[in-house]
Scaffold this motif. Sequence first.
Motif, PDB file in Angstrom:
ATOM      1  N   VAL A 130       0.852  -1.120  -0.073  1.00 21.85           N
ATOM      2  CA  VAL A 130       0.026  -0.172   0.063  1.00 21.85           C
ATOM      3  C   VAL A 130       0.797   1.267   0.008  1.00 21.85           C
ATOM      4  O   VAL A 130       0.266   2.304  -0.214  1.00 21.85           O
ATOM      5  N   GLY A 131       2.190   1.202   0.039  1.00 21.32           N
ATOM      6  CA  GLY A 131       2.861   2.469   0.170  1.00 21.32           C
ATOM      7  C   GLY A 131       4.633   2.207   0.272  1.00 21.32           C
ATOM      8  O   GLY A 131       4.898   0.820   0.607  1.00 21.32           O
ATOM      9  N   LEU A 132       5.289   3.218  -0.135  1.00 26.42           N
ATOM     10  CA  LEU A 132       6.599   3.144  -0.118  1.00 26.42           C
ATOM     11  C   LEU A 132       7.025   4.180   1.157  1.00 26.42           C
ATOM     12  O   LEU A 132       6.396   5.288   1.403  1.00 26.42           O
ATOM     13  N   GLN A 133       7.999   4.004   1.888  1.00 25.35           N
ATOM     14  CA  GLN A 133       8.366   4.724   2.897  1.00 25.35           C
ATOM     15  C   GLN A 133       9.970   5.000   2.862  1.00 25.35           C
ATOM     16  O   GLN A 133      10.687   3.909   2.651  1.00 25.35           O
ATOM     17  N   ILE A 134      10.492   6.045   2.787  1.00 23.93           N
ATOM     18  CA  ILE A 134      11.913   6.370   2.956  1.00 23.93           C
ATOM     19  C   ILE A 134      12.606   6.004   4.236  1.00 23.93           C
ATOM     20  O   ILE A 134      11.966   6.752   5.074  1.00 23.93           O
ATOM     21  N   VAL A 150      11.101   8.197  -5.110  1.00 25.32           N
ATOM     22  CA  VAL A 150      10.315   7.203  -4.309  1.00 25.32           C
ATOM     23  C   VAL A 150       8.804   7.598  -4.873  1.00 25.32           C
ATOM     24  O   VAL A 150       7.830   6.920  -5.033  1.00 25.32           O
ATOM     25  N   ARG A 151       8.562   8.821  -4.798  1.00 22.76           N
ATOM     26  CA  ARG A 151       7.144   9.265  -5.158  1.00 22.76           C
ATOM     27  C   ARG A 151       6.595   8.700  -6.653  1.00 22.76           C
ATOM     28  O   ARG A 151       5.506   8.354  -6.541  1.00 22.76           O
ATOM     29  N   LEU A 152       7.423   8.806  -7.707  1.00 25.54           N
ATOM     30  CA  LEU A 152       7.146   8.521  -9.072  1.00 25.54           C
ATOM     31  C   LEU A 152       6.808   6.933  -8.785  1.00 25.54           C
ATOM     32  O   LEU A 152       6.343   6.471  -9.750  1.00 25.54           O
ATOM     33  N   ALA A 153       7.939   6.209  -8.138  1.00 23.88           N
ATOM     34  CA  ALA A 153       7.795   4.878  -8.207  1.00 23.88           C
ATOM     35  C   ALA A 153       6.359   4.122  -7.496  1.00 23.88           C
ATOM     36  O   ALA A 153       5.713   3.538  -7.956  1.00 23.88           O
ATOM     37  N   ALA A 154       5.985   5.186  -6.390  1.00 21.09           N
ATOM     38  CA  ALA A 154       4.931   4.733  -5.648  1.00 21.09           C
ATOM     39  C   ALA A 154       3.779   5.045  -6.726  1.00 21.09           C
ATOM     40  O   ALA A 154       2.716   4.297  -6.859  1.00 21.09           O
ATOM     41  N   ALA A 155       3.831   6.319  -7.408  1.00 23.94           N
ATOM     42  CA  ALA A 155       2.788   6.696  -8.428  1.00 23.94           C
ATOM     43  C   ALA A 155       2.551   5.757  -9.360  1.00 23.94           C
ATOM     44  O   ALA A 155       1.242   5.341  -9.942  1.00 23.94           O
TER      45      ALA A 155
END
Length: 297
Positions: free
Chosen positions: A152-156, A182-187
């Motif tokens: 459900v998500g990625l966290q740095i 990270v944001r674009l990978a999650a998107a």
Amino acid sequence: MERPVAPVMRSKLFVPGSRPELFAKAAASAADALSFDLEDAVAPSRKAEAREAVAGFLRGDLPANQAMVVRVNGLATPLFAEDVAAVAVPGLHLLNLPMVEGAEEVREAAAALARAEAANGVARPIGILCNIETPRGLRLAAEIAGADPRVVGLQIGYADLFEPAGIDRTDPAALAHVRMAVRLAAAEAGVAAYDGAWAKVAEPDAYRAEAEAARRMGFAGKSCIHPTQIALANEVFRPSEAAIAKARKVVAAAETQIAGGTGAFLVDGDMVDAPFIESARALLALARRLGLPGTEG
């Protein structure tokens, strides 16, 4: 399987698993989520004790408005299987995987989680939150995010990512690069991204600045290592009244314009088309989940 619903996590308060005297106090806080740590915050000699304490708390009476997250020990350690078997109970919302470096690790963790759910009578699927905190993990972040429906998500994780490479934790260029990646990978996978911790508790202005930078990049929340950071995160990642009002205008105009065969149109002088409509609907959905005014009806 159906994808687990990602909880609202503007603020995610870090709680060492070996400090059960802090559990009730953390649950009484305004944090959207509690993140119980069985990994770095727990000494090797206390791993089993911490696991039992967190599992016991998750089996008790939990706040209805908080998400429960547990960061387990890494998949490559002998502790992983015992951690998952103990904490994958009905009270758990997300399993937090540290040091993730590939899609196969995520799928292996998801399989272990499924077995534990069956053994512990968990009716709804527990989600997975993947930490991006190694160079390889950052390079493969999109594969990790899309590896399994449970994600459900990625966290740095800034410390593990930056310190071994000698990268300044406060360097704006380094922070912006990692956040955007990270944001674009999650998107790409259609999941959320969450910003990492800021360790200097006595510097609230710096925490706020980091949270605001992450919000501008579309992050959904930020970790908190101290209760004083909770209000900052909740405020920064809360949709503003102005943003809610604008989103309502966009959605209302879209219903009229699209019905009339128009795909692009103006709202308050700004051009609006499909991506802006989708963004407005997402913002209103978040505001409704938070019970904010201006979202009725």
